[in-house]
Design an enzyme around this catalytic site. Structure first.
Site, PDB file in Angstrom:
ATOM      1  N   ARG A   1     -56.256  -3.330  14.565  1.00 30.40           N
ATOM      2  CA  ARG A   1     -55.276  -2.797  15.522  1.00 30.40           C
ATOM      3  C   ARG A   1     -54.676  -3.927  16.358  1.00 30.40           C
ATOM      4  O   ARG A   1     -55.323  -4.948  16.589  1.00 30.40           O
ATOM      5  CB  ARG A   1     -55.950  -1.782  16.452  1.00 30.40           C
ATOM      6  CG  ARG A   1     -56.162  -0.423  15.809  1.00 30.40           C
ATOM      7  CD  ARG A   1     -56.789   0.539  16.816  1.00 30.40           C
ATOM      8  NE  ARG A   1     -56.744   1.901  16.319  1.00 30.40           N
ATOM      9  CZ  ARG A   1     -55.769   2.757  16.572  1.00 30.40           C
ATOM     10  NH1 ARG A   1     -54.768   2.405  17.357  1.00 30.40           N
ATOM     11  NH2 ARG A   1     -55.806   3.973  16.078  1.00 30.40           N
TER      12      ARG A   1
ATOM     13  N   GLU B   1     -56.164  -1.493   6.905  1.00 27.57           N
ATOM     14  CA  GLU B   1     -55.287  -0.500   7.537  1.00 27.57           C
ATOM     15  C   GLU B   1     -54.545  -1.181   8.674  1.00 27.57           C
ATOM     16  O   GLU B   1     -55.147  -1.966   9.421  1.00 27.57           O
ATOM     17  CB  GLU B   1     -56.210   0.568   8.121  1.00 27.57           C
ATOM     18  CG  GLU B   1     -55.785   1.969   7.890  1.00 27.57           C
ATOM     19  CD  GLU B   1     -56.735   2.895   8.608  1.00 27.57           C
ATOM     20  OE1 GLU B   1     -57.848   3.084   8.106  1.00 27.57           O
ATOM     21  OE2 GLU B   1     -56.368   3.395   9.680  1.00 27.57           O
TER      22      GLU B   1
ATOM     23  N   ARG C   1     -59.212  -3.277  19.382  1.00 26.11           N
ATOM     24  CA  ARG C   1     -60.251  -2.537  20.112  1.00 26.11           C
ATOM     25  C   ARG C   1     -61.573  -2.457  19.332  1.00 26.11           C
ATOM     26  O   ARG C   1     -62.615  -2.249  19.919  1.00 26.11           O
ATOM     27  CB  ARG C   1     -59.765  -1.139  20.482  1.00 26.11           C
ATOM     28  CG  ARG C   1     -59.605  -0.230  19.292  1.00 26.11           C
ATOM     29  CD  ARG C   1     -59.280   1.166  19.716  1.00 26.11           C
ATOM     30  NE  ARG C   1     -57.931   1.266  20.228  1.00 26.11           N
ATOM     31  CZ  ARG C   1     -57.270   2.418  20.279  1.00 26.11           C
ATOM     32  NH1 ARG C   1     -57.865   3.528  19.909  1.00 26.11           N
ATOM     33  NH2 ARG C   1     -56.039   2.470  20.728  1.00 26.11           N
TER      34      ARG C   1
ATOM     35  N   HIS D   1     -59.420  -1.249  10.069  1.00 27.76           N
ATOM     36  CA  HIS D   1     -58.125  -1.137  10.737  1.00 27.76           C
ATOM     37  C   HIS D   1     -58.024  -2.255  11.773  1.00 27.76           C
ATOM     38  O   HIS D   1     -58.742  -2.252  12.767  1.00 27.76           O
ATOM     39  CB  HIS D   1     -58.043   0.252  11.405  1.00 27.76           C
ATOM     40  CG  HIS D   1     -56.701   0.553  11.999  1.00 27.76           C
ATOM     41  ND1 HIS D   1     -56.376   1.793  12.490  1.00 27.76           N
ATOM     42  CD2 HIS D   1     -55.600  -0.210  12.187  1.00 27.76           C
ATOM     43  CE1 HIS D   1     -55.141   1.781  12.940  1.00 27.76           C
ATOM     44  NE2 HIS D   1     -54.649   0.555  12.783  1.00 27.76           N
TER      45      HIS D   1
ATOM     46  N   GLU E   1     -51.809   7.825   1.120  1.00 27.07           N
ATOM     47  CA  GLU E   1     -53.083   8.386   1.571  1.00 27.07           C
ATOM     48  C   GLU E   1     -52.747   9.655   2.329  1.00 27.07           C
ATOM     49  O   GLU E   1     -52.039   9.614   3.343  1.00 27.07           O
ATOM     50  CB  GLU E   1     -53.841   7.404   2.474  1.00 27.07           C
ATOM     51  CG  GLU E   1     -55.180   8.009   2.931  1.00 27.07           C
ATOM     52  CD  GLU E   1     -55.989   7.097   3.850  1.00 27.07           C
ATOM     53  OE1 GLU E   1     -55.915   5.861   3.711  1.00 27.07           O
ATOM     54  OE2 GLU E   1     -56.696   7.655   4.716  1.00 27.07           O
TER      55      GLU E   1
ATOM     56  N   HIS F   1     -59.312  10.891   6.679  1.00 26.62           N
ATOM     57  CA  HIS F   1     -59.275  11.133   8.113  1.00 26.62           C
ATOM     58  C   HIS F   1     -59.996  12.423   8.465  1.00 26.62           C
ATOM     59  O   HIS F   1     -59.605  13.502   8.041  1.00 26.62           O
ATOM     60  CB  HIS F   1     -57.855  11.166   8.691  1.00 26.62           C
ATOM     61  CG  HIS F   1     -57.859  10.692  10.127  1.00 26.62           C
ATOM     62  ND1 HIS F   1     -58.383  11.435  11.139  1.00 26.62           N
ATOM     63  CD2 HIS F   1     -57.471   9.528  10.692  1.00 26.62           C
ATOM     64  CE1 HIS F   1     -58.297  10.767  12.267  1.00 26.62           C
ATOM     65  NE2 HIS F   1     -57.757   9.592  12.028  1.00 26.62           N
TER      66      HIS F   1
ATOM     67  N   THR G   1     -55.999   7.273  14.722  1.00 26.43           N
ATOM     68  CA  THR G   1     -54.681   7.561  14.146  1.00 26.43           C
ATOM     69  C   THR G   1     -54.428   9.067  14.225  1.00 26.43           C
ATOM     70  O   THR G   1     -55.240   9.856  13.739  1.00 26.43           O
ATOM     71  CB  THR G   1     -54.648   7.101  12.671  1.00 26.43           C
ATOM     72  OG1 THR G   1     -55.265   5.820  12.608  1.00 26.43           O
ATOM     73  CG2 THR G   1     -53.231   7.029  12.164  1.00 26.43           C
TER      74      THR G   1
ATOM     75  N   HIS H   1     -66.098   1.679  13.298  1.00 27.21           N
ATOM     76  CA  HIS H   1     -66.918   2.122  14.425  1.00 27.21           C
ATOM     77  C   HIS H   1     -68.212   1.356  14.590  1.00 27.21           C
ATOM     78  O   HIS H   1     -68.870   1.459  15.626  1.00 27.21           O
ATOM     79  CB  HIS H   1     -67.131   3.635  14.368  1.00 27.21           C
ATOM     80  CG  HIS H   1     -65.827   4.340  14.568  1.00 27.21           C
ATOM     81  ND1 HIS H   1     -64.996   4.036  15.628  1.00 27.21           N
ATOM     82  CD2 HIS H   1     -65.177   5.259  13.833  1.00 27.21           C
ATOM     83  CE1 HIS H   1     -63.897   4.759  15.529  1.00 27.21           C
ATOM     84  NE2 HIS H   1     -63.979   5.510  14.450  1.00 27.21           N
TER      85      HIS H   1
ATOM     86  N   ASN I   1     -64.906   3.235   5.946  1.00 25.31           N
ATOM     87  CA  ASN I   1     -64.282   2.573   7.076  1.00 25.31           C
ATOM     88  C   ASN I   1     -65.384   2.173   8.075  1.00 25.31           C
ATOM     89  O   ASN I   1     -66.118   3.038   8.569  1.00 25.31           O
ATOM     90  CB  ASN I   1     -63.290   3.554   7.714  1.00 25.31           C
ATOM     91  CG  ASN I   1     -62.566   2.953   8.890  1.00 25.31           C
ATOM     92  OD1 ASN I   1     -63.190   2.316   9.736  1.00 25.31           O
ATOM     93  ND2 ASN I   1     -61.275   3.161   8.961  1.00 25.31           N
TER      94      ASN I   1
HETATM   95  N1  PXP Z   1     -57.688   6.949   6.903  1.00 27.22           N
HETATM   96  C1  PXP Z   1     -56.930   6.479   7.910  1.00 27.22           C
HETATM   97  C2  PXP Z   1     -55.523   6.131   7.629  1.00 27.22           C
HETATM   98  C3  PXP Z   1     -57.466   6.316   9.197  1.00 27.22           C
HETATM   99  O1  PXP Z   1     -56.688   5.870  10.204  1.00 27.22           O
HETATM  100  C4  PXP Z   1     -58.825   6.611   9.407  1.00 27.22           C
HETATM  101  C5  PXP Z   1     -59.438   6.381  10.770  1.00 27.22           C
HETATM  102  O2  PXP Z   1     -59.511   5.043  11.045  1.00 27.22           O
HETATM  103  C6  PXP Z   1     -59.581   7.075   8.323  1.00 27.22           C
HETATM  104  C7  PXP Z   1     -58.979   7.260   7.081  1.00 27.22           C
HETATM  105  C8  PXP Z   1     -61.012   7.419   8.461  1.00 27.22           C
HETATM  106  O3  PXP Z   1     -61.134   8.516   9.314  1.00 27.22           O
HETATM  107  P1  PXP Z   1     -62.543   8.956   9.859  1.00 27.22           P
HETATM  108  O4  PXP Z   1     -63.089   7.814  10.645  1.00 27.22           O
HETATM  109  O5  PXP Z   1     -62.255  10.168  10.663  1.00 27.22           O
HETATM  110  O6  PXP Z   1     -63.382   9.253   8.639  1.00 27.22           O
END
Ligand code: PXP
Length: 400
Positions: free
Chosen positions: A202, A227, A206, A200, A308, A348, A258, A167, A164
């Site tokens: 959103r 996402e 953001r 994601h 997931e 997550h 999330t 960030h 992901n």
């Molecule tokens: N899975 C989902 C559904 C999420 O919302 C997120 C965070 O955006 C992640 C995985 C990845 O989580 P992390 O950034 O904590 O590894």
């Protein structure tokens, strides 16, 4: 359901991957109608199997595999011990003979061991090729079918790592300029071995924005997992964009990230409608859920392709007892989903400490990890941060 392996031969010489064999034995138990049963497997050399063959079967030569069912006959397949474990019996395999046979057949040692495991397991279930030609053919056919299915199955594959890159966009947006670019980050992740990219989009944009998803759709070479919340405008964007899959998550404006899984059972109609629209557009849907039986069943009922499983509570556990409890919830939700025919991802909060145990679950296909990798990338570079996580995932799923 488990397979207990004991290695009683020269493990330095044979370099046996017990974890791989364990996964395959579990798969076989599941697919031969004996889930919930245990089996013991002893890997020995020729000398030991010759001794067993001579003492228990009056045959003086070494052989490749022996099976000793706990209960002979068809009425009862297994024995339930005092703590309720259903035991099928013992399989003893000579690794020395298996190695010779593998060489002769031109297959790997693990391939041959898997075949012998299958053969032994079918014996424990009452199949016998020595009773008649008809039964021998039946057993042979079933063995071939199982081995083919096993080699195409999830149990034979490594857990995948999807990254992901939200960030990277968070840092970019902090300055309101164009760097660092999540599109460039996605390319670096792929070059370092990521199997997919997750973003994601959103409602409040953001981090990831419309330009990012458009460019990512064009440039991602692996798989794009979008996402999103199941809201009208984002659904239209997804249908237009056609990512390789979408993951539906609950989305609240005030949250930092999330916070929990979707309440699928509480909004079945709405989710079923969204899934159906995506399906018609050829986009498989994953539902991000807490590891609970109720949510797994609901996800299946509304027609999701994947779930997931939310690993947040496992990662954030205050102590090891709680972590273990959370881990068991994930393991059993994954098993239940897998048994129902759902494909299973997880994610997550996973980091360089918490990922290995989840990656080792053979019911889980893919992990979605963001924050920990991007945070580490600040210090060691994105390429290295991805490779280090990939190694953790690969070692934990132990397939070669
Ligand atoms: N899975 C989902 C559904 C999420 O919302 C997120 C965070 O955006 C992640 C995985 C990845 O989580 P992390 O950034 O904590 O590894």
């Amino acid at each position: 359901m488990s397979a207990h392996f004991t290695v009683n031969c020269d493990s330095d010489h044979f370099r046996i991957n017990v974890k791989l064999l364990q996964r395959r034995a579990r798969w076989l138990l599941r697919h031969t109608g004996t889930p919930g049963h245990d089996v013991s497997v002893l890997l020995v050399d020729d000398e030991e199997i010759r001794w067993l063959n001579s003492n228990y079967r009056n045959k003086s030569e070494a052989t490749n595999v022996l099976s000793f069912p706990l209960n002979e006959g068809n009425e009862a397949l297994s024995v339930v011990d005092s703590i309720g474990v259903k035991e099928l019996g013992d399989i003893i395999i000579s690794v020395e003979t298996a190695e010779r046979e593998a060489e002769k057949l031109g297959v790997s040692l693990h391939h041959r061991l898997t075949w012998l495991l299958t053969h032994g397991l079918l014996h424990l279930q009452g199949y016998d090729h020595e009773r008649s030609e008809k039964e021998a053919l039946e057993m042979w056919d079933l063995e071939q079918k199982l081995i083919r299915q096993l080699h195409n199955s999830r149990s034979n594959q490594m857990t995948q790592l999807a990254i992901n890159v939200d960030h990277v966009a968070t840092v970019r947006n902090a300055r309101g300029i164009t760097e660092p670019d999540p599109v460039a980050a996605a390319a670096i992740c792929e070059l370092a071995g990521a199997a997919g990219i997750v973003v994601h989009l959103r409602e409040d944009r953001r981090h990831i924005n419309d330009r990012d998803v458009r460019l990512l759709r064009e440039t991602i070479k692996t798989r794009m997992n979008l996402e999103m919340g199941a809201n009208k405008k984002i659904i239209e964007i997804a249908l237009d964009l056609k990512p390789d899959m979408v993951t539906l998550v609950p989305e609240k404006r005030q949250e930092l990230t999330t916070e929990g899984g979707l309440n699928v059972s509480g909004q079945k109609k709405k989710l079923a409608r969204t899934i159906s629209r995506m399906r018609k557009a050829g986009i498989p849907v994953s539902l991000f859920i807490d590891p609970e039986a109720k949510q797994v069943k609901a996800a299946h009922a509304v027609g999701a392709t994947y779930v997931e499983l939310h690993t947040g509570r496992y990662c954030d556990a205050a102590n090891e007892t709680v972590r273990e409890e959370e881990y068991q919830l994930i393991a059993s939700a994954a098993e239940e989903a897998y048994q129902m025919g759902l494909r299973v991802n997880a994610g997550h909060g996973l980091d360089y400490q918490t990922t290995a145990r989840i990656a080792a679950l053979d019911t889980i296909e893919e992990l979605s990890i963001g924050h920990a990798i991007i945070a580490r990338a600040v210090f060691v570079g994105l390429d290295q941060a991805v490779r280090e996580m990939r190694k953790i995932v690969r070692d934990a799923s132990m397939i070669f």
